[in-house]
Design a protein around this motif. Structure first.
Motif, short mmCIF file in Angstrom:
data_model
loop_
_atom_site.label_atom_id
_atom_site.label_comp_id
_atom_site.label_asym_id
_atom_site.label_seq_id
_atom_site.Cartn_x
_atom_site.Cartn_y
_atom_site.Cartn_z
N LEU A 1 18.24 -21.99 4.21
CA LEU A 1 18.75 -23.26 3.71
C LEU A 1 17.82 -23.85 2.66
CD1 LEU A 1 19.99 -24.88 7.05
CD2 LEU A 1 21.43 -24.04 5.18
N ALA A 2 16.52 -23.78 2.93
CA ALA A 2 15.55 -24.30 1.96
C ALA A 2 15.63 -23.53 0.65
CB ALA A 2 14.15 -24.24 2.55
N ALA A 3 15.76 -22.21 0.75
CA ALA A 3 15.85 -21.39 -0.46
C ALA A 3 17.13 -21.68 -1.23
CB ALA A 3 15.78 -19.91 -0.09
N ALA A 4 18.17 -22.11 -0.51
CA ALA A 4 19.44 -22.45 -1.17
C ALA A 4 19.40 -23.84 -1.79
CB ALA A 4 20.58 -22.35 -0.17
N GLY A 5 18.34 -24.61 -1.53
CA GLY A 5 18.18 -25.90 -2.17
C GLY A 5 18.27 -27.11 -1.27
N PHE A 6 18.58 -26.90 0.00
CA PHE A 6 18.64 -28.02 0.95
C PHE A 6 17.22 -28.47 1.32
CE2 PHE A 6 22.57 -25.67 1.69
CZ PHE A 6 23.52 -26.66 1.84
N THR A 7 17.08 -29.72 1.72
CA THR A 7 15.85 -30.18 2.38
C THR A 7 16.10 -30.12 3.88
OG1 THR A 7 15.22 -31.64 0.57
CG2 THR A 7 14.24 -32.07 2.72
N VAL A 8 15.32 -29.29 4.58
CA VAL A 8 15.58 -29.01 5.99
C VAL A 8 14.72 -29.92 6.86
CG1 VAL A 8 15.59 -27.23 7.77
CG2 VAL A 8 16.12 -26.63 5.39
N ARG A 9 15.33 -30.51 7.88
CA ARG A 9 14.63 -31.37 8.82
C ARG A 9 14.09 -30.54 9.98
NH1 ARG A 9 14.16 -34.29 4.82
NH2 ARG A 9 15.63 -35.96 4.43
N PRO A 10 12.99 -30.97 10.59
CA PRO A 10 12.44 -30.22 11.72
C PRO A 10 13.42 -30.15 12.89
CG PRO A 10 10.86 -31.85 10.90
CD PRO A 10 12.17 -32.15 10.24
N SER A 11 13.49 -29.00 13.52
CA SER A 11 14.27 -28.83 14.74
C SER A 11 13.36 -28.27 15.81
CB SER A 11 15.45 -27.88 14.51
OG SER A 11 16.09 -27.57 15.73
N LEU A 12 13.17 -29.03 16.89
CA LEU A 12 12.30 -28.61 17.98
C LEU A 12 13.07 -28.21 19.24
CD1 LEU A 12 9.38 -31.19 17.62
CD2 LEU A 12 9.43 -28.79 16.90
N GLY A 13 14.40 -28.21 19.15
CA GLY A 13 15.19 -27.84 20.30
C GLY A 13 16.66 -27.73 19.95
N THR A 14 17.47 -27.28 20.89
CA THR A 14 18.91 -27.10 20.80
C THR A 14 19.26 -25.87 19.98
OG1 THR A 14 19.44 -28.46 18.82
CG2 THR A 14 19.19 -29.61 20.92
N TYR A 15 20.51 -25.83 19.48
CA TYR A 15 21.01 -24.76 18.64
C TYR A 15 21.04 -25.15 17.17
CZ TYR A 15 23.42 -22.46 22.67
OH TYR A 15 23.76 -21.81 23.83
N PHE A 16 20.57 -26.34 16.81
CA PHE A 16 20.95 -26.94 15.54
C PHE A 16 19.76 -27.27 14.64
CE2 PHE A 16 23.96 -28.35 18.86
CZ PHE A 16 25.04 -27.57 18.47
N VAL A 17 20.03 -27.15 13.34
CA VAL A 17 19.10 -27.61 12.34
C VAL A 17 19.88 -28.47 11.36
CG1 VAL A 17 19.41 -25.56 10.86
CG2 VAL A 17 17.30 -26.91 10.72
N CYS A 18 19.28 -29.59 10.94
CA CYS A 18 19.92 -30.51 10.02
C CYS A 18 19.32 -30.36 8.63
CB CYS A 18 19.78 -31.95 10.50
SG CYS A 18 20.78 -32.32 11.96
N ALA A 19 20.15 -30.57 7.63
CA ALA A 19 19.70 -30.40 6.25
C ALA A 19 20.25 -31.52 5.38
CB ALA A 19 20.14 -29.04 5.71
N ASP A 20 19.42 -31.98 4.46
CA ASP A 20 19.77 -33.03 3.50
C ASP A 20 20.43 -32.37 2.28
OD1 ASP A 20 19.78 -35.08 1.58
OD2 ASP A 20 17.90 -35.93 2.33
#
Length: 388
Positions: free
Chosen positions: A306-325
């Motif tokens: 996601l970061a390489a695609a241009g998103f700003t990625v938020r930290p994920s410390l659990g679950t199945y999910f990562v959030c991106a700006d």
């Protein structure tokens, strides 16, 4: 003819983003990273135990509170946190955690009561509060300098009024992937004790924490065991989301109240699956540790892509999910982008704004699920690079 009495309260929740996005993903052939279910099965020993129960005659109604061997296994599992529960009076097996949450709110709140909910929130929470006839008061997570989504403890305290009956807490947190710290949970416990509140805790991702994060049950804090309705399930821990085997742990009085509501919802469920979940809780936690290691790598794989695609990625410390700006890519509305993604590049994701009462504050964030096979993640990443 007047419309059914419950319809006005539930109208905002009658159409879910998941069903619509899945239909769009199927129609377009998109890689579906919108929904949080894995594409691999759970431990073979658990599946074998289910087969043995299925062909061994465990196909009739189980006992109302759940099969004794499962309740005993849940009690042993909770003892890992230093918590002791009586399997006969303090544990209830439910049709997944979603039913447990709904039954708890139906049992423990009434019209005029308020329930504090942390947003973004799992979509069933708002509907469950509405069905109970209670009022939802929302406190938003805040984004720290490190990108982590944190509890706003001052806002949480301000949201509690004399009408507040309960606080609904989800950690590890869906959809953001944050895991509440000991300090955050200690402050929640202090507030519950001070204001005489019930805590309903959704802990379904309890084993899926990464890096240095740890899951600490709210019930383990001083004075919280008997005022916390602790809810978890087998689905996320053992890759069996379709089994819908969940549970409630609390004091005899609170469990009895939840059982009184639950028995008129599903009565019982999953008879031949309950012995298999009991087996898994007792014998398959090493498999879960390997799952956590695998998910950590998948999180890193997707986050890097996601970061390489241009998103700003938020930290994920659990679950199945990562959030991106989405803003670094030139987009301002993640919901609009989410509806475009399947047809534009063949990937489905979910806008975090659909999980909130204040969508404008979250309109820049997309949620992606990484609980997929590596080749699926790689295909999604390759497609997302076409956005730039």
């Amino acid at each position: 003819m007047r419309e059914p009495a419950l319809v006005p309260r539930l109208r905002p929740f009658t159409s879910t983003i998941f069903a619509e996005m899945t239909a769009l993903a199927v129609r377009t052939g998109a890689v579906n990273l919108g929904q949080g279910f894995p594409d691999t099965d759970g431990p073979s020993g658990m599946l074998e135990a289910a087969k043995n129960a299925l062909f061994g005659g465990a196909n009739q109604y189980p006992p109302g509170p759940g099969r004794p061997e499962l309740r005993a296994a849940i009690a042993r599992h909770r003892a890992r946190y230093g918590l002791s529960y009586d399997p006969d009076s303090e544990i209830l097996v439910t049709a997944g955690a979603t039913e447990a949450i709904s039954a708890a709110l139906l049992a423990l709140t009434e019209p005029g009561d308020e329930v504090v909910v942390i947003e973004p929130y799992y979509d069933s929470y708002a509907a469950a509060v509405a069905m109970a006839g209670a009022t939802r008061r929302v406190v938003s997570l805040v984004e720290g300098a490190d990108g982590r989504f944190a509890l706003d403890l001052e806002a949480l305290r301000a949201a509690v009024t004399p009408a507040t009956r309960a606080i609904l807490i989800n950690s590890p947190h869906n959809p953001t992937g944050t895991v509440f710290t000991r300090d955050e949970l200690s402050a929640v416990a202090e507030l519950c004790r001070e204001r005489d509140l019930i805590a309903v805790t959704d802990e379904v991702y309890e084993h899926l924490v990464f890096d240095d994060a740890e899951h600490v049950p709210l019930a383990a804090f001083p004075g919280m065991r008997d005022r916390t309705v602790s809810i978890s399930s087998a689905g996320k821990t053992f890759n069996c989301t379709g089994w819908k085997i969940g549970w409630v742990c609390s004091s005899p009085e609170l469990v009895a109240a939840v059982r009184a509501a639950k028995q008129f919802m599903t009565f019982v469920s999953g008879g031949p699956l309950q012995p298999a979940v009991a087996h898994a809780l007792d014998h398959e936690l090493p498999w879960v540790e390997s799952l956590r290691t695998s998910l950590t790598a998948k999180r890193d794989r997707l986050a890097a892509g996601l970061a390489a695609a241009g998103f700003t990625v938020r930290p994920s410390l659990g679950t199945y999910f990562v959030c991106a700006d989405v803003r670094p890519l030139g987009f301002t509305d993640a919901a609009e982008l989410a509806w475009q993604l399947p047809e534009r590049v063949g990937v489905a994701a979910v806008p975090v704004s659909v999980f909130t009462d204040h969508p404008a504050e979250w309109q820049h964030v997309l949620r992606f699920a990484f609980c997929k096979r590596d080749e699926v993640l790689d295909e999604a990443i390759e497609r997302l690079h076409k956005l730039t």
